[in-house]
Design a protein around this motif. Sequence first.
Motif, PDB file in Angstrom:
ATOM      1  N   LEU A 236      -9.381   7.585   8.379  1.00  0.00           N
ATOM      2  CA  LEU A 236      -8.897   8.009   9.709  1.00  0.00           C
ATOM      3  C   LEU A 236      -7.535   7.371   9.942  1.00  0.00           C
ATOM      4  N   ASP A 237      -7.403   6.116   9.505  1.00  0.00           N
ATOM      5  CA  ASP A 237      -6.109   5.423   9.463  1.00  0.00           C
ATOM      6  C   ASP A 237      -5.437   5.804   8.147  1.00  0.00           C
ATOM      7  N   ASP A 238      -4.476   6.706   8.104  1.00  0.00           N
ATOM      8  CA  ASP A 238      -3.855   7.284   9.272  1.00  0.00           C
ATOM      9  C   ASP A 238      -3.820   8.796   9.127  1.00  0.00           C
ATOM     10  N   GLN A 239      -4.724   9.303   8.252  1.00  0.00           N
ATOM     11  CA  GLN A 239      -4.722  10.759   8.031  1.00  0.00           C
ATOM     12  C   GLN A 239      -5.104  11.508   9.299  1.00  0.00           C
ATOM     13  N   ASN A 266       2.820   4.942   1.959  1.00  0.00           N
ATOM     14  CA  ASN A 266       2.942   3.507   1.646  1.00  0.00           C
ATOM     15  C   ASN A 266       3.062   2.573   2.844  1.00  0.00           C
ATOM     16  N   GLU A 267       2.592   3.000   4.006  1.00  0.00           N
ATOM     17  CA  GLU A 267       2.597   2.092   5.165  1.00  0.00           C
ATOM     18  C   GLU A 267       1.705   0.889   4.892  1.00  0.00           C
ATOM     19  N   GLU A 268       0.604   1.120   4.196  1.00  0.00           N
ATOM     20  CA  GLU A 268      -0.390   0.063   3.999  1.00  0.00           C
ATOM     21  C   GLU A 268       0.091  -1.055   3.071  1.00  0.00           C
ATOM     22  N   ILE A 269       1.174  -0.800   2.332  1.00  0.00           N
ATOM     23  CA  ILE A 269       1.698  -1.847   1.442  1.00  0.00           C
ATOM     24  C   ILE A 269       3.120  -2.244   1.845  1.00  0.00           C
ATOM     25  N   ALA A 312       2.725   7.338  15.294  1.00  0.00           N
ATOM     26  CA  ALA A 312       1.292   7.569  15.533  1.00  0.00           C
ATOM     27  C   ALA A 312       0.453   6.907  14.456  1.00  0.00           C
ATOM     28  N   ASP A 313      -0.162   5.796  14.806  1.00  0.00           N
ATOM     29  CA  ASP A 313      -1.092   5.131  13.899  1.00  0.00           C
ATOM     30  C   ASP A 313      -2.347   4.911  14.741  1.00  0.00           C
ATOM     31  N   LEU A 314      -3.251   4.077  14.352  1.00  0.00           N
ATOM     32  CA  LEU A 314      -4.474   3.974  15.163  1.00  0.00           C
ATOM     33  C   LEU A 314      -4.497   2.678  15.952  1.00  0.00           C
TER      34      LEU A 314
END
Length: 432
Positions: A236-239, A266-269, A312-314
């Motif tokens: 869900l984060d962030d699709q 690549n937001e998560e890294i 827009a992220d969660l």
Amino acid sequence: MEKKLANELVDFIYASPTQYHAASTVKEMLDREGFTELFEKDSWNLKSGEKYYLKKNDSAVIAFEVGTGSVIEDGFRLIGAHTDAPGFRIKPNAEMKVEDQYVRLNTEVYGGPILSTWFDRPLGVAGRVALRGESPLKPEIKLVNINKPVLIIPNIAIHMNRSVNEGYAFNKQKDTLPLVGFVNEELEKKGYLMSLLVEELGVNSEDILDFDLFLYEYNKGCVMGINEELISTGRLDDQWMVFAGIKALLGSEKIKATKVMVCIDNEEIGSLTAQGANSNLLRRFLERVVIALGGNTEDFFRALANSVMISADLAHAVHPNLPEKHDPTNRPKLGMGPVIKIAASGSYSTDSVASAIFMEVCNKAEVPVQKFVNRSDVKGGTTIGPMSAADLGIPVVDMGAPLLGMHSVRELASVKDNFYTVKAFTEFYNIK
Ligand code: ZN
């Protein structure tokens, strides 16, 4: 209608086990709606009111509709979200035998998943494979989704780890390697992972040069709860916000401003890649749009001065079991609408100007809106918001739909918030 939209979201995420697949699912949606694909190497010829998209390195997509007004005077109306999610990435030379019987795959952690949630679940493998191409400089790229339960990370019995329920530090090189099966003579020669890829892609193993492969939960997410008010699925984060932004872009009317939906990787890294937010991908793209519409560099800067963005992220909703983890006066809940995220540290880009803009969008859309700040003794996360605001120099509101269990293999959200968020984003794109 709300439930239909929730199921559509679950289907979208199921079709998108990795960032590559998310970009490809988005592309399919855009193709169906008559968007034209642009390529970086081409010269762009853009027309007023027309719809286009650009893909970057197979995992980012920027979709847009050229405004009917002047790009300089009416600017860009942007929403940004990310396609990647935390999990495990398969290393090269991945096979590892244990006790002459088991075969495991060597993996490394991508981003910050809640490791314990990945245990004892059948896992699939998906990603991108680079094949020998017509020239050494042009490998052929194929997406692959081995949508079978081929891997599992087995837990150790509680009898051998008595303290597991009191907290256990998982070792990422030891505890979290997935089992792929038993030692097998035939597979020993061909390679276990290679056999899976060869079978799935129908290519020769010599032609497979390298890959970007990730694990994912094999089972599909679902709508659930006593009144089917919840959504349980991974990524869900962030699709989710990628889905909501694309739905809004497709469902909104033509306006004078140029509407842009940025699905970045690549937001998560940390975003420092060619297709991440800590690059000049977005700025370069926007400048090219202005140039393609007949403008120059000054026109581009003028267009930016008339632009605004939603990052827009969660957002963390108050947890029913641990309500004390939240700020005492700002307590977003599931089902109560999108959440504006604020941080004195600047780890969210929202300021009062950006916040006011989003609040008015929600008011106009008749969507409730909530606010999130971290407890002052808790260090929170960050998003693509601050980088985008710093790079573009425009107001960027950091917001997200409320969520429980962020970075779990199964995150929890609400059917209502999905509806509210799509509605708010659609309104944002519709404002004259
Ligand atoms: Zn995120």
